[in-house]
Design an enzyme around this catalytic site. Structure first.
Site, short mmCIF file in Angstrom:
data_model
loop_
_atom_site.label_atom_id
_atom_site.label_comp_id
_atom_site.label_asym_id
_atom_site.label_seq_id
_atom_site.Cartn_x
_atom_site.Cartn_y
_atom_site.Cartn_z
N ARG A 76 6.61 36.81 19.02
CA ARG A 76 5.16 36.90 19.09
C ARG A 76 4.56 37.82 18.03
O ARG A 76 3.59 37.44 17.36
CB ARG A 76 4.72 37.43 20.47
CG ARG A 76 4.67 36.37 21.53
CD ARG A 76 5.05 36.96 22.85
NE ARG A 76 6.47 37.27 22.80
CZ ARG A 76 7.42 36.39 23.11
NH1 ARG A 76 7.10 35.21 23.53
NH2 ARG A 76 8.71 36.70 22.98
N THR A 77 5.09 39.01 17.89
CA THR A 77 4.44 39.98 16.99
C THR A 77 4.51 39.47 15.55
O THR A 77 3.50 39.43 14.84
CB THR A 77 5.13 41.36 17.12
OG1 THR A 77 5.22 41.68 18.50
CG2 THR A 77 4.34 42.43 16.39
N LYS A 124 23.15 46.65 1.90
CA LYS A 124 23.98 47.33 0.89
C LYS A 124 23.89 48.84 1.03
O LYS A 124 24.43 49.57 0.21
CB LYS A 124 23.52 46.92 -0.52
CG LYS A 124 23.56 45.44 -0.79
CD LYS A 124 22.94 45.17 -2.17
CE LYS A 124 22.47 43.74 -2.30
NZ LYS A 124 21.47 43.58 -3.37
N ARG A 153 8.58 46.46 12.06
CA ARG A 153 9.25 46.73 13.35
C ARG A 153 10.63 47.30 13.03
O ARG A 153 11.35 46.77 12.17
CB ARG A 153 9.40 45.46 14.17
CG ARG A 153 10.30 45.67 15.38
CD ARG A 153 10.27 44.52 16.35
NE ARG A 153 9.00 44.44 17.04
CZ ARG A 153 8.74 43.57 18.03
NH1 ARG A 153 9.67 42.73 18.43
NH2 ARG A 153 7.57 43.56 18.62
N HIS A 205 3.95 50.66 20.49
CA HIS A 205 3.68 49.28 20.03
C HIS A 205 2.16 49.10 20.07
O HIS A 205 1.61 48.40 20.92
CB HIS A 205 4.40 48.30 20.96
CG HIS A 205 4.52 46.89 20.43
ND1 HIS A 205 3.82 46.42 19.35
CD2 HIS A 205 5.29 45.85 20.87
CE1 HIS A 205 4.14 45.15 19.15
NE2 HIS A 205 5.04 44.78 20.06
N1 CP Z 1 5.52 41.40 22.82
C1 CP Z 1 6.38 41.42 21.79
O1 CP Z 1 6.48 42.41 21.07
O2 CP Z 1 7.08 40.27 21.63
P1 CP Z 1 8.10 39.96 20.45
O3 CP Z 1 9.28 40.88 20.63
O4 CP Z 1 8.45 38.51 20.60
O5 CP Z 1 7.39 40.27 19.17
#
Ligand code: CP
Length: 304
Positions: free
Chosen positions: A49-50, A78, A99, A127
């Site tokens: 999703r993100t 590496k 991320r 988040h």
């Molecule tokens: N909600 C969320 O962060 O989903 P993903 O891990 O799929 O990005």
């Protein structure tokens, strides 16, 4: 142009601006206001999703996106450091969305980058873009963020979405019910934060009774990837499974949220219940992330 690393980087006014812009983008999704800009999407941890809602947001705004979905296809494999990776990619892009599995990595990246960084999740820490889409989902379904009864269920220890969300909601006089296995309780630093702000919270191991009073039930996955002892995961993984029968005596306005992905914590039968809102919540991620990008670049939409 300011990075977004923790939800505390945004004031109440910043949050209102993002939520208003998200509503605008929901009605007017395709705008060519990011033309000529390149966004780098660096996912050192898996995501559906993100990552894809950021990509969708950039495309709808007319920008270009580069990046990787697996650090093992980059020079990190590496032995390249995060410092060198970020400094290099900042030369190729106008904004970095990252991320990473390490708490604090996004803040570090923002300190070494010459372009703004958006934290798309750093370990068990924060988040913030998920929080903004959660707030947008709450305001859409409840009409307000103020004075709500919120049940947070599941992995409250490692759940970064929970940590960011409770911080943001603490400005709107919520009552929190924290429901978790004793291994996965909300960390003391967040309880202390709420106590200092005078916010009411209660901890429970059973959630059937408290759900009656809830405006929002926010389910979360027990995150296997954060456990050092696999036996602890086995003991906690199926503690809470939401079923339709548990929603019978709940409030009319109740909505079930989940940042997703889910494993077993919401039975598939709940998907058709009018109180389920988690797939719409994921859709709201596109509009909210359009709004966050527009805010960071100071972009004006057609109507403002
Ligand atoms: N909600 C969320 O962060 O989903 P993903 O891990 O799929 O990005």
């Amino acid at each position: 142009m300011k990075s977004l690393i923790s939800i505390s980087d945004y004031s109440k006014k910043d949050i209102s601006e993002v939520l208003e812009m998200a509503a605008y983008f929901e009605k007017n999704p395709n705008q060519n206001i990011l033309a000529g800009k390149v966004v780098a999407s660096l996912f050192f941890e898996p995501s559906t999703r993100t990552r894809l809602s950021f990509e969708s947001a950039v495309n709808k705004l007319g920008g270009k996106i580069i990046g990787f979905t697996d650090a093992s296809s980059s020079s990190v494999k590496k032995g390249e450091s995060l410092n060198d990776t970020i400094k290099t990619i900042a030369n190729y892009s106008d904004l970095i969305v990252m991320r990473h599995h390490l708490e604090g990595s996004a803040r570090y990246a923002s300190e070494v980058s010459k372009v703004p960084v958006i934290n798309a999740g750093d370990g068990a820490n924060q988040h913030p873009t998920q929080t903004l889409l959660d707030l947008y989902s709450i305001i859409k379904t409840q009409g307000s963020l103020q004075d709500l009864n919120i049940c947070l269920v599941g992995d409250l220890k490692y759940g970064r979405t929970v940590h960011s969300l409770l911080m943001a909601l603490s400005d709107y006089n919520p009552t929190f019910n924290f429901i978790s296995h004793s291994f996965l309780k909300i960390p003391n630093e967040y309880k202390n934060f709420l106590t200092k702000k005078g916010i009411k919270y209660f901890e429970h191991e059973d959630f059937t009774d408290v759900m009656k009073y809830a405006d929002i039930v926010y389910m979360t996955r027990v995150q296997k990837e954060r456990f050092s002892d696999p036996m602890d995961y086995e003991k906690t993984k199926n503690t809470y499974v939401l079923k339709n029968s548990m929603l019978e005596d709940t409030k009319e306005n109740l909505k079930i949220l989940h940042p997703l992905p889910r494993v077993n914590e919401i039975a598939p039968e709940v998907d058709k219940n009018p109180k389920a809102y988690y797939f719409e919540q994921a859709e709201n991620g596109v509009y909210t992330r359009q709004a966050i990008i527009a805010k960071i670049f100071g972009l004006k939409t057609i109507n403002n």
